[in-house]
Design a protein around this motif. Structure first.
Motif, PDB file in Angstrom:
ATOM      1  N   VAL B 119       1.126  -1.145  -0.240  1.00 57.12           N
ATOM      2  CA  VAL B 119      -0.227   0.178   0.257  1.00 57.12           C
ATOM      3  C   VAL B 119       1.040   0.952  -0.470  1.00 57.12           C
ATOM      4  CG1 VAL B 119      -2.226   1.040   1.498  1.00 57.12           C
ATOM      5  CG2 VAL B 119      -1.488  -1.124   1.026  1.00 57.12           C
ATOM      6  N   GLU B 121      -0.045   4.943  -0.535  1.00 54.97           N
ATOM      7  CA  GLU B 121      -0.984   5.242   1.110  1.00 54.97           C
ATOM      8  C   GLU B 121      -2.570   5.265   0.409  1.00 54.97           C
ATOM      9  OE1 GLU B 121       0.703   9.766   1.156  1.00 54.97           O
ATOM     10  OE2 GLU B 121       1.357   9.239  -0.748  1.00 54.97           O
ATOM     11  N   ARG B 160      -4.187   5.627   7.025  1.00 52.92           N
ATOM     12  CA  ARG B 160      -2.608   5.763   7.520  1.00 52.92           C
ATOM     13  C   ARG B 160      -2.488   4.388   7.062  1.00 52.92           C
ATOM     14  NH1 ARG B 160       1.835   7.436   9.443  1.00 52.92           N
ATOM     15  NH2 ARG B 160       3.278   5.481  10.296  1.00 52.92           N
ATOM     16  N   ALA B 161      -1.037   3.727   5.980  1.00 53.73           N
ATOM     17  CA  ALA B 161      -1.433   2.902   5.369  1.00 53.73           C
ATOM     18  C   ALA B 161      -0.629   1.868   6.143  1.00 53.73           C
ATOM     19  CB  ALA B 161      -0.173   3.176   3.938  1.00 53.73           C
ATOM     20  N   SER B 162       0.390   2.726   7.010  1.00 49.72           N
ATOM     21  CA  SER B 162       1.013   1.252   8.137  1.00 49.72           C
ATOM     22  C   SER B 162       0.522   0.176   8.327  1.00 49.72           C
ATOM     23  CB  SER B 162       1.741   1.927   8.735  1.00 49.72           C
ATOM     24  OG  SER B 162       1.309   2.363   9.661  1.00 49.72           O
ATOM     25  N   THR B 163      -1.023   0.146   9.237  1.00 45.59           N
ATOM     26  CA  THR B 163      -1.947  -0.252   9.836  1.00 45.59           C
ATOM     27  C   THR B 163      -2.589  -1.201   8.490  1.00 45.59           C
ATOM     28  OG1 THR B 163      -2.964   0.914  10.637  1.00 45.59           O
ATOM     29  CG2 THR B 163      -0.946  -0.169  11.732  1.00 45.59           C
ATOM     30  N   VAL B 165      -3.657  -4.477   6.904  1.00 43.13           N
ATOM     31  CA  VAL B 165      -3.607  -5.388   6.741  1.00 43.13           C
ATOM     32  C   VAL B 165      -4.948  -6.617   5.502  1.00 43.13           C
ATOM     33  CG1 VAL B 165      -2.553  -5.540   9.160  1.00 43.13           C
ATOM     34  CG2 VAL B 165      -4.953  -5.997   9.106  1.00 43.13           C
ATOM     35  N   ILE B 171      -6.744  -8.519  14.879  1.00 47.20           N
ATOM     36  CA  ILE B 171      -6.240  -7.446  15.422  1.00 47.20           C
ATOM     37  C   ILE B 171      -6.663  -6.793  17.039  1.00 47.20           C
ATOM     38  CG2 ILE B 171      -7.568  -4.911  14.939  1.00 47.20           C
ATOM     39  CD1 ILE B 171      -6.635  -6.578  12.397  1.00 47.20           C
ATOM     40  N   ARG B 172      -5.873  -6.653  17.207  1.00 45.85           N
ATOM     41  CA  ARG B 172      -5.497  -5.741  18.638  1.00 45.85           C
ATOM     42  C   ARG B 172      -6.561  -4.696  19.291  1.00 45.85           C
ATOM     43  NH1 ARG B 172      -3.424  -8.368  22.835  1.00 45.85           N
ATOM     44  NH2 ARG B 172      -1.653  -9.382  22.104  1.00 45.85           N
ATOM     45  N   ALA B 252      -6.181   4.707  12.861  1.00 46.84           N
ATOM     46  CA  ALA B 252      -5.411   4.250  13.148  1.00 46.84           C
ATOM     47  C   ALA B 252      -5.139   2.722  13.049  1.00 46.84           C
ATOM     48  CB  ALA B 252      -4.665   5.120  13.171  1.00 46.84           C
ATOM     49  N   PHE B 253      -5.372   2.225  14.106  1.00 45.68           N
ATOM     50  CA  PHE B 253      -4.751   1.664  15.033  1.00 45.68           C
ATOM     51  C   PHE B 253      -5.013  -0.626  13.785  1.00 45.68           C
ATOM     52  CE2 PHE B 253      -8.548  -0.328  15.792  1.00 45.68           C
ATOM     53  CZ  PHE B 253      -9.904   0.533  15.571  1.00 45.68           C
ATOM     54  N   ALA B 254      -5.436  -0.042  12.889  1.00 45.85           N
ATOM     55  CA  ALA B 254      -6.356  -1.426  11.873  1.00 45.85           C
ATOM     56  C   ALA B 254      -7.208  -1.390  11.055  1.00 45.85           C
ATOM     57  CB  ALA B 254      -6.679  -2.554  12.226  1.00 45.85           C
TER      58      ALA B 254
END
Lengths: 414, 414
Positions: B119, B121, B160-163, B165, B171-172, B252-254
């Motif tokens: 991903v 962005e 947010r691309a970093s999360t 999945v 997922i926490r 942002a978390f997932a």
């Protein structure tokens, strides 16, 4: 405060250079159309550290060959410290490597600068209290100026990484939707209220894992360095689009950064506390050591100084912002760029945006024999900044951009 | 509507498989702990196209060897079309390559799935009118439900691309700041109002340049394919943080996506118009050809179906969203992911989030002998979706995620 260190590169010992031996910021440069490579600023010269690494002088291996600093950024604080110590050893008065290094020095005036790192993701914060109060007063009135969460949360939003560009890149005036207050419908065309935002950008070096928040102390260790950052903003697009999900196209068209990354290590002697808390912070945001820096900041428009402020006007540090960013479990990446938010001081000539300086366009500013409410085509905006040591400076070089006319696109589609 | 095509891979001819020969979606898989590689779903099997490319069967060179589909995505529409035509030739009834390809087929049940692309962005839109009205009614009352810009702008914000999945990733539960309406101060702890958002994600294949807006027709050509997308949301964090700059840590978390990218070509026979415009769009957003798809969408919670809706409930297409995204001059990248916004139909069992289904937690939903207002630890949420052809389906496979308890972090910092 650290003492000034002497370099055998004479220009680095000038009291007014941004690039003293105490600084040693990281950039990417090219000369005569050759391929870009990693360099370190020293006085009015650039040390070609890609070449220095190949010659075995830097104590690193394969960290400086990619024409971006990301490989070193990922390597972590121990490698950063060792590399910096080695650079100081190479460039200080009395170095044993003057002969080896002299052919690796390039005059800054011969070099074109490039993006110093690959931006992973870009986040922009809103941590200047004077700025938040100014903008809030204009948009919502003085009673509701500061949002209720502002003193508790380092408010931020995700920005667009694809349009972060290095200083010197011309910026096209954005087009977009705007709606006059008394108009029934929006129109599509070039922004008429184009603005700057004076900010400092923090660059994440070491990443964090998804689902794993970090403390403020850990966040501080993750930060590789800082750049000047101009978060270009189209105020008329912003006013129409930003409710309810925040700024989008009003900010997406461009963000300029200075070509030199000033390391956290170089700024350490200038660490300064944030202002006193007006309400206590939640424990995950409490910072035990000073997290801001005493950095004087300036804005010039077509050569005229229009603002002077200081990073200490921020209410939250970059480490606090980063800890908040990761607090939900958001994974942070090496190469993430965190804009501080606009840094405005107490008076109009300390404000960090034209929106504030002209109070929404009501009070034009003077540039010699001209006036401006917002940015016109051809205008050149320049941010500069430095920390002042005893006889030396640690500075960023200029972050500059000139506005080009809007693309013709909008004419074909309206 | 296209006719069903027959494959020599028997499972692909079943009327209820997501992965008919008409589909041929792209994923990344691994078996027995081996390195991940590019694969194409066909019935209950995966064709190892990395291997097929090495054998000279795919008509491509070095586009399928990286264990992500980004190289093919960048190659542009002509290469996409040629590759798809070649795949159909290889896998159809009567193919001359049955013997070559049989050893390259892996049972889907033996495979673990990985992120199908890197991903660049991630942007999330807000294009479901029923959803915007539901949420707006809850937050601002029925008179102010739809923001004034909603019928003019495909509203979006950067995520947010970093999360992002792949389906199957646990997922926490996020932690963060929340403030009860009657409380003086916020608290920091695990989200108590954890939610899903049922969306479709469009993937940008060919990029656009900074300063160069694109038309809706150009935007359509840039889109490589689609995935199911679950924009996990912490409603309590969102309510406290989102003014004035939009959702941040609440999202942002997932974000979970289905493992299979269904191509724009496979969905073309199911193209469907957006609802009639309630007010005329500005010319840069007008779409001449149907831009949505007739895709049935389902949500299951712990095995119980809790929603059924259709992509046609969206007011703006992905091509319109992409054209708006680039309109300011924002450069779009190969690998950009654009979430559609939550897709809710007219009734509670057509809603795409628990917030709407339970009307802000007031009316719990029933799952067998249990009830839920929001997501509890251990709950498993699954999105599925398919377009229904005459005797065949074009589907995405499942997009699933199970919620793990919040990290201990918050206990140490409160």
């Amino acid at each position: 405060m650290n003492k000034a260190m002497s370099s055998w590169v004479a220009g680095a010992n000038a009291a007014d250079t941004d690039f003293s031996l105490n600084n040693l910021p990281y950039g990417v440069f090219s000369t005569h159309g050759q391929a870009p490579r990693c360099g370190v600023a020293i006085g009015d010269m650039i040390l070609d550290v890609a070449q220095a690494e190949m010659a075995g002088l830097t104590g690193t291996q394969d960290l400086l060959q990619q024409a971006v600093w990301n490989p070193l950024m990922k390597a972590g604080p121990k490698v950063w410290a060792a590399f910096r110590a080695r650079l100081i050893g190479l460039l200080k008065e009395g170095s044993a490597h003057v002969e080896d290094l002299t052919p690796m020095l390039v005059p800054m005036s011969d070099a074109a600068m490039h993006m110093p790192f690959r931006v992973a993701e870009y986040t922009d914060f809103y941590a200047g209290k004077q700025h938040a109060q100014n903008v809030g007063t204009m948009f919502r009135g003085p009673e509701n100026a500061l949002p209720p969460n502002w003193l508790h949360i380092p408010i931020g939003y995700n920005g667009r990484a694809s349009t972060v560009v290095v200083s010197g890149t011309d910026i096209r005036r954005p087009v977009g939707q705007t709606k006059a207050k008394d108009a029934a419908n929006p129109v599509f065309g070039p922004s008429q209220r184009l603005d700057i935002e004076l900010e400092i950008g923090a660059i994440v070096g070491t990443p964090s894992d998804m689902g794993q928040p970090v403390t403020v102390a850990q966040a501080r260790e993750m930060i590789f360095g800082y750049v000047l950052l101009n978060d270009w903003s189209a105020r008329d697009l912003q006013a129409w689009e930003y409710q309810p999900l925040g700024p989008f196209q009003a900010k997406a068209f461009a963000t300029s950064i200075s070509p030199w990354i000033v390391t956290a290590a170089a700024l350490a002697p200038f660490a300064a506390p944030a202002p006193d808390r007006e309400v206590p912070l939640l424990p995950y945001l409490v910072e035990d050591t000073p997290g801001l820096y005493d950095i004087d900041l300036f804005v010039h428009m077509n050569g005229h100084q229009i603002s002077h402020t200081n990073m200490q006007e921020l209410y939250y540090s970059s480490a606090q912002q980063l800890a908040h960013h990761a607090s939900s479990g958001c994974a942070m990446r090496s190469g993430d760029l965190l804009g501080s938010g606009t840094i405005s001081g107490p008076k109009p000539d300390n404000y960090g945006s034209l929106l504030e300086m002209t109070w929404g366009g009501q009070n034009p500013i003077t540039l010699g024999d001209q006036t401006r409410r917002f940015i016109e085509d051809g205008d050149r905006l320049t941010l500069t900044g430095h920390a002042q040591g005893d006889g030396y400076r640690v500075g960023f070089g200029a972050c500059t951009g000139t506005i080009l006319p809007a693309p013709d696109f909008y004419k074909e589609t309206t």
